[in-house]
Enzyme design. Structure first.
Site, short mmCIF file in Angstrom:
data_model
loop_
_atom_site.label_atom_id
_atom_site.label_comp_id
_atom_site.label_asym_id
_atom_site.label_seq_id
_atom_site.Cartn_x
_atom_site.Cartn_y
_atom_site.Cartn_z
N CYS A 78 0.81 -1.22 0.00
CA CYS A 78 0.00 0.00 0.00
C CYS A 78 0.85 1.27 0.00
CB CYS A 78 -0.93 0.03 1.22
SG CYS A 78 -2.22 -1.21 1.10
N HIS A 108 -5.33 0.32 -9.94
CA HIS A 108 -5.21 -0.91 -9.14
C HIS A 108 -5.79 -2.09 -9.90
CE1 HIS A 108 -4.31 -2.76 -5.29
NE2 HIS A 108 -5.46 -3.40 -5.38
N HIS A 148 -12.80 -0.80 -5.23
CA HIS A 148 -11.96 -2.02 -5.27
C HIS A 148 -12.79 -3.12 -5.94
CE1 HIS A 148 -9.63 -5.49 -4.12
NE2 HIS A 148 -8.63 -4.68 -3.84
#
Ligand code: DHE
Length: 560
Positions: A50, A337, A379
């Site tokens: 992260c 991501h 996400h």
């Protein structure tokens, strides 16, 4: 969750030669050489994903000493915040933050937390680079292509096999989806992040967090690893070439460290080329560590979509001429991501997570179709596609930072969806979740359900459960399934996170990982998608810390 990973082993130390300059930051707490080594390992295993190896920040905050170090005179940073220092850092590491940092008080000991609070006040050590020669030196062709079976030598229904990551064991379980029996457990890299399939459905490719990539051949009587190669010291993504005529010719792998991608032969993993991703961000600043996040292979062109986290650049890498590589660089937003295809397979939807956006890449025109504003920290995993009763085709993402699932309208060439055009690339609905901390969502074209997990929620009853929405009536509250309770396993002290719903080939079962501590019994809980009743619980001592599951058919055909 575990206290120590494989990185305590000699192997890990060898592959992560962190004999780097340990420059002490002025006024930073001093560490013994032994503490420094331990700090490096814990940082790599727990924090680098992260915050970045150089600690410049991405999903997590910047952790460079100018920010973490105690200010002896109580100097305030811009905005009036005090610099952090040991005590404050210990609290943050122990209990997490509202910004999405998870608590480590059930993972690290008090001494380890104190060590990490002191460690990150010192200059980040810089790991070595990893060259094509290093890759070639690591390459092991265990079985040449000519010596492999020419046809399937077993009776297993390969399309319904599940490749399941056994995170802290550094292994992969191949489970027969028809019989629910473990077929074979194989050694892989540490904490395999994803498994992907060859276009033929015969090979499973894995990539470990430690950069070790393996190719497993399922044509043997028992699955067999036929080649391995190391991509670098920290990796998350891998995919093959899938365009017609190039099926499985090449494999691409993306690394977090060094920040680069590598191209290999698809059947032998022989290293061919490395391309650095260092460069400028969408804001024009130079970044020394732009890590490679998700990668997918296009079916429209001989291209891979390579998402570079820190720069916010999406690369379309044309693999039709590897020696004269052509790349289209698409500007999107920072901290790219994970992501997945829309239903048409034309648009790749990728989360720019710390920017609270989803980028839609049009792989046909090679341009950005849209940057969609969403709730906090999208996400998606690979997301989930379905036809919304009111808004037409949507692709969905959950959120780590907000208690919603966002449904984004996607474009379609199908005339029957033309009436929804005005909605395209907008969040048309937010489904209410009982809390934040979602990681993965999933549905199936044959199912009426939509599944979402919440493993990163700090509340046990949410982290250990999954939530099932009815696609026909999305205003209804989701049904909560208590996966930990349904597993029948005795209660444990640490939270067992229910993570990543995955359908079987037929679309009538949903498999959930119950991710317990390394020494607790974990399980795979299989639900009947129609009745939402437990069909089978796979608990075997070998099932250690299961996380991602990849059904062969659904992964090959992007069914989600
Ligand atoms: Fe993941 C996908 C990175 C933490 C399980 N994860 C991905 C992808 C990336 C990524 C870039 C997309 C790969 C692709 O499609 O090519 N993950 C990261 C991180 O940087 C992060 C935040 C921190 C880290 O240090 O790794 C992180 N991920 C986790 C976890 O803690 C999870 C739950 C367990 C684990 O293994 O560490 C986890 N990530 C997964 C899974 C996928 C994934 C299961 C694939 C989902 C899919 O359906 O494709």
């Amino acid at each position: 969750m575990q206290k120590k990973g494989l990185f305590g082993s000699a192997l890990a130390l060898a592959i992560l030669p962190l004999a780097m300059s340990s420059a002490w930051a002025a006024d930073a707490p001093k560490l013994t050489a032994e503490e420094m080594e331990k700090g490096k390992l814990i940082y790599f295993e727990r924090c680098a994903g992260c915050h970045g190896v150089l600690r410049k920040g991405a999903t997590g905050k910047n952790l460079e000493p100018h920010w973490t170090k105690t200010a002896p005179d109580g100097t305030k940073l811009e905005g009036g915040t005090l610099k952090l220092g040991t005590e404050r850092l210990e609290k943050i590491i122990s209990y997490g933050t509202e910004g999405g940092m998870v608590n480590y008080d059930d993972i690290l000991t008090k001494e380890e937390i104190n060590l990490m609070a002191r460690y990150i006040q010192n200059e980040p050590p810089i790991p070595p680079e990893f060259s094509l020669k290093d890759m070639k030196d690591s390459w092991k062709l265990l079985v040449p292509v000519k010596d492999r079976p020419t046809k399937q030598m077993n009776k297993v229904n390969l399309k319904n096999v599940f490749a399941i990551t056994l995170r802290d064991a550094g292994k992969l379980a191949l489970v027969d989806g028809d019989t629910h029996k473990i077929w074979k457990i194989l050694d892989t890299g540490y904490a395999v992040h994803i498994s992907r399939l060859s276009a033929s459905g015969r090979y499973v490719y894995t990539v470990g967090r430690d950069g070790l990539t393996t190719i497993i051949d399922m044509y043997y009587e028992e699955p067999t690893t036929v080649a391995t190669v190391r991509l670098g010291s920290d990796a998350r993504s891998v995919d093959t070439s899938k365009f017609k005529g190039y099926e499985d010719k090449y494999l691409i792998g993306g690394t977090y460290w060094p920040p680069q991608y590598s191209i290999m032969d698809g059947e032998t993993l022989e290293p061919m080329k490395i391309v650095s991703t260092r460069g400028n961000t969408v804001d024009g600043d130079y970044h020394p560590e732009p890590r490679v996040a998700s990668i997918v292979a296009s079916l429209t062109k001989p291209e891979w979509v390579v998402n570079v986290k820190e720069t916010g650049m999406i690369l379309l890498v044309d693999y039709s001429d590897i020696s004269n590589l052509k790349t289209t660089t698409i500007e999107s937003a920072k901290f790219l991501h994970d992501g997945g295809w829309d239903a048409s397979g034309r648009y790749f939807m990728v989360a720019a997570n710390a920017s609270n956006k989803v980028a839609a890449v049009d792989t046909k025109t090679g341009k950005l179709a849209a940057l969609v504003d969403t709730a906090k920290i999208p996400h998606p995993g690979r997301g989930a596609n379905f036809v919304h009763p009111e808004f037409g085709p949507v692709w969905s993402t959950g959120h780590l930072g907000d208690a919603v699932v966002s449904l984004i309208s996607t474009a379609s060439d199908d005339p029957k969806f033309a009436k929804y055009k005005a909605n395209n690339w907008k969040v048309v609905q937010e489904l209410k979740m009982p809390g934040a901390g979602n990681l993965f969502v999933k549905t199936h074209p044959k199912s009426k359900n939509f599944w979402a997990d919440a493993p990163m929620n700090p509340e046990r009853e949410l982290a250990e459960a999954v939530f099932v929405f009815d696609k026909a009536d999305l205003k209804k509250e989701p049904i909560r399934l208590d996966v930990a309770k349904d597993s029948g396993l005795p209660e444990s002290k640490a939270i067992r996170r229910a993570v990543q719903p995955e359908y079987n080939e037929a679309g009538d079962e949903v498999w959930i990982s119950l991710w317990g501590g390394k020494t607790d019994q974990s399980a795979i809980v299989i639900y009947d998608d129609k009745t939402l009743k437990v069909k089978k619980v796979i608990t075997d001592p070998a099932i250690v810390t299961p996380t991602g599951k990849f059904n062969v058919y659904n992964t090959m055909h992007d069914v989600y």
